[in-house]
Design a protein around this motif. Structure first.
Motif, PDB file in Angstrom:
ATOM      1  N   PRO A  95      13.675   5.059  -3.243  1.00  0.00           N
ATOM      2  CA  PRO A  95      12.671   5.711  -2.391  1.00  0.00           C
ATOM      3  C   PRO A  95      13.149   5.773  -0.948  1.00  0.00           C
ATOM      4  O   PRO A  95      14.017   5.001  -0.529  1.00  0.00           O
ATOM      5  CB  PRO A  95      11.462   4.781  -2.519  1.00  0.00           C
ATOM      6  CG  PRO A  95      12.068   3.434  -2.751  1.00  0.00           C
ATOM      7  CD  PRO A  95      13.303   3.677  -3.580  1.00  0.00           C
ATOM      8  N   TYR A 153       8.715   8.519  -0.254  1.00  0.00           N
ATOM      9  CA  TYR A 153       8.989   9.742  -0.996  1.00  0.00           C
ATOM     10  C   TYR A 153      10.200   9.501  -1.896  1.00  0.00           C
ATOM     11  O   TYR A 153      11.032   8.640  -1.614  1.00  0.00           O
ATOM     12  CB  TYR A 153       9.303  10.902  -0.044  1.00  0.00           C
ATOM     13  CG  TYR A 153       8.092  11.494   0.648  1.00  0.00           C
ATOM     14  CD1 TYR A 153       7.688  12.809   0.383  1.00  0.00           C
ATOM     15  CD2 TYR A 153       7.359  10.763   1.578  1.00  0.00           C
ATOM     16  CE1 TYR A 153       6.589  13.376   1.033  1.00  0.00           C
ATOM     17  CE2 TYR A 153       6.259  11.307   2.214  1.00  0.00           C
ATOM     18  CZ  TYR A 153       5.877  12.620   1.936  1.00  0.00           C
ATOM     19  OH  TYR A 153       4.785  13.168   2.575  1.00  0.00           O
ATOM     20  N   ARG A 154      10.258  10.254  -2.982  1.00  0.00           N
ATOM     21  CA  ARG A 154      11.458  10.236  -3.824  1.00  0.00           C
ATOM     22  C   ARG A 154      12.241  11.523  -3.588  1.00  0.00           C
ATOM     23  O   ARG A 154      11.657  12.585  -3.333  1.00  0.00           O
ATOM     24  CB  ARG A 154      11.099  10.087  -5.303  1.00  0.00           C
ATOM     25  CG  ARG A 154      10.270  11.219  -5.879  1.00  0.00           C
ATOM     26  CD  ARG A 154       9.918  10.974  -7.345  1.00  0.00           C
ATOM     27  NE  ARG A 154       9.020  11.999  -7.858  1.00  0.00           N
ATOM     28  CZ  ARG A 154       9.417  13.139  -8.382  1.00  0.00           C
ATOM     29  NH1 ARG A 154      10.715  13.406  -8.466  1.00  0.00           N
ATOM     30  NH2 ARG A 154       8.541  14.026  -8.826  1.00  0.00           N
ATOM     31  N   ILE A 184       5.454   9.661  -3.150  1.00  0.00           N
ATOM     32  CA  ILE A 184       5.125   8.646  -4.145  1.00  0.00           C
ATOM     33  C   ILE A 184       3.702   8.211  -3.866  1.00  0.00           C
ATOM     34  O   ILE A 184       3.413   7.630  -2.820  1.00  0.00           O
ATOM     35  CB  ILE A 184       6.096   7.447  -4.068  1.00  0.00           C
ATOM     36  CG1 ILE A 184       7.527   7.911  -4.381  1.00  0.00           C
ATOM     37  CG2 ILE A 184       5.677   6.344  -5.034  1.00  0.00           C
ATOM     38  CD1 ILE A 184       8.585   6.823  -4.222  1.00  0.00           C
ATOM     39  N   ALA A 226      -2.346   7.127  -8.600  1.00  0.00           N
ATOM     40  CA  ALA A 226      -1.247   7.264  -9.549  1.00  0.00           C
ATOM     41  C   ALA A 226      -1.740   7.389 -10.979  1.00  0.00           C
ATOM     42  O   ALA A 226      -2.807   6.934 -11.324  1.00  0.00           O
ATOM     43  CB  ALA A 226      -0.303   6.064  -9.443  1.00  0.00           C
ATOM     44  N   GLU A 275      10.905   0.757  -9.174  1.00  0.00           N
ATOM     45  CA  GLU A 275      11.803   1.151  -8.096  1.00  0.00           C
ATOM     46  C   GLU A 275      12.478  -0.097  -7.566  1.00  0.00           C
ATOM     47  O   GLU A 275      12.020  -1.215  -7.771  1.00  0.00           O
ATOM     48  CB  GLU A 275      11.029   1.843  -6.954  1.00  0.00           C
ATOM     49  CG  GLU A 275      10.365   3.144  -7.354  1.00  0.00           C
ATOM     50  CD  GLU A 275      11.364   4.260  -7.540  1.00  0.00           C
ATOM     51  OE1 GLU A 275      12.549   4.027  -7.284  1.00  0.00           O
ATOM     52  OE2 GLU A 275      10.944   5.352  -7.964  1.00  0.00           O
ATOM     53  N   VAL A 317       6.179   0.550  -8.245  1.00  0.00           N
ATOM     54  CA  VAL A 317       5.728   1.684  -7.448  1.00  0.00           C
ATOM     55  C   VAL A 317       5.087   2.699  -8.386  1.00  0.00           C
ATOM     56  O   VAL A 317       5.653   3.053  -9.412  1.00  0.00           O
ATOM     57  CB  VAL A 317       6.905   2.345  -6.690  1.00  0.00           C
ATOM     58  CG1 VAL A 317       6.423   3.573  -5.949  1.00  0.00           C
ATOM     59  CG2 VAL A 317       7.531   1.343  -5.735  1.00  0.00           C
ATOM     60  N   THR A 353       3.738   6.365  -9.430  1.00  0.00           N
ATOM     61  CA  THR A 353       4.061   7.752  -9.114  1.00  0.00           C
ATOM     62  C   THR A 353       3.340   8.688 -10.064  1.00  0.00           C
ATOM     63  O   THR A 353       3.066   8.358 -11.213  1.00  0.00           O
ATOM     64  CB  THR A 353       5.577   8.020  -9.217  1.00  0.00           C
ATOM     65  OG1 THR A 353       5.997   7.771 -10.564  1.00  0.00           O
ATOM     66  CG2 THR A 353       6.370   7.133  -8.266  1.00  0.00           C
TER      67      THR A 353
END
Length: 290
Positions: free
Chosen positions: A100, A125-126, A149, A155, A161, A171, A173
């Motif tokens: 990330p 963010y990815r 993310i 979610a 992650e 994490v 997502t």
């Protein structure tokens, strides 16, 4: 000091900072000038959106971020091509390794999502994908698609992650997938007998042979490639990954670029030259690591 991929303890999303000095002091974004904090051997831990590049696109939960380099220090305009090296290569590693990146928006970034003063940490963010294209000034730039993310409450899927060395953090997502035409995928693999069009090897498993259908021009935003037979290849997993990440490409005469040989092509399979040209322009670069 170890590079931290992920949240900084005690600094929640939405935290505001007066200037770049405080961003650096709190470890949110260490460099005082560079927009990308990272190493081309480790990855990028943070980026700042500060209005420095004309090709940036900020859509809130999706950012099309322009890489580093090629700008005039006098005018701030793009005056040369960017290369996939240094900070750009660092951000590309995030895509390959699933790391990330922290996103900070600055007051001078022309976006409705930016703060009116100072800088604001806007979460993780990815790096969904990266590619090369000609920017507004006519020079090649590297572009990175960043996807937010989502926080825990928003979610619908949990994944692992690696935000810090030696520590694993959960994490959450949200995942959106392009639904591909499985009929075409099966057809291209059966046409080639599950043999890779590059190495012509097939992978035998206890339930039969295995190969992968690879799109030459990727599906979905921002490439919007079509799910048609002329945009498909049959590849082994190794050459699929190499192709997707620009390790090699294919010339119009089907000779291979970046690796030796020529693409094996069945007489019933027409490969779209326009898709090969798109791949070469956007993904293939001989300048990696320069």
């Amino acid at each position: 000091m170890d590079r931290i991929f992920g949240e900084i303890t005690g600094i929640p999303e939405g935290s505001e900072f007066e200037n770049r000095f405080y961003l650096s002091q709190y470890g949110i974004h260490r460099p005082l000038q560079a927009g990308i904090s990272g190493s081309q051997t480790e990855g990028a831990d943070s980026i700042v959106l500060s209005g420095g590049y004309e090709d940036d696109e900020d859509n809130g939960d999706e950012i099309i971020y322009t890489g580093h380099g090629g700008r005039s220090q006098v005018t701030g305009l793009q005056v040369s091509d960017q290369t996939l090296s240094r900070q750009n290569l660092a951000l590309a590693l995030n895509c390959q390794r699933g790391l990330p990146v922290r996103v900070i928006r600055g007051y001078n970034h022309n976006s409705p999502y930016s703060p009116s003063v100072g800088y604001r940490y806007d979460g993780l963010y990815r790096v969904d994908s990266y590619w090369r294209e000609k920017g507004l000034s006519g020079f090649f730039v590297w572009r990175f698609r960043l996807i937010k993310i989502k926080p825990l409450s928003d979610a619908n899927q949990v994944s692992e992650e690696q935000p810090t060395y030696g520590q694993t953090q959960r994490v959450d997502t949200s995942v959106s997938r392009i639904v591909r035409d499985s009929q075409l995928s099966r057809f291209i693999k059966e046409l080639y007998g599950y043999h890779c069009q590059v190495c012509q090897h097939t992978i035998e498993t206890n339930i039969g042979p295995y190969a992968e259908a690879a799109h030459i021009r990727p599906l979905g935003r921002p490439h919007d490639g079509p799910d048609v037979l002329t945009n498909l290849l049959c590849l082994c997993p190794n050459h699929h990954v190499m192709f997707d990440f620009g390790g090699f490409s294919i010339a119009d005469d089907l000779s291979l670029l970046g690796v030796k040989g020529k693409l094996y092509n069945h007489k019933s399979h027409v490969v779209g030259i326009e898709y090969l040209q798109y791949h070469r322009q956007h993904f293939f670069s001989r300048e990696v690591g320069v």
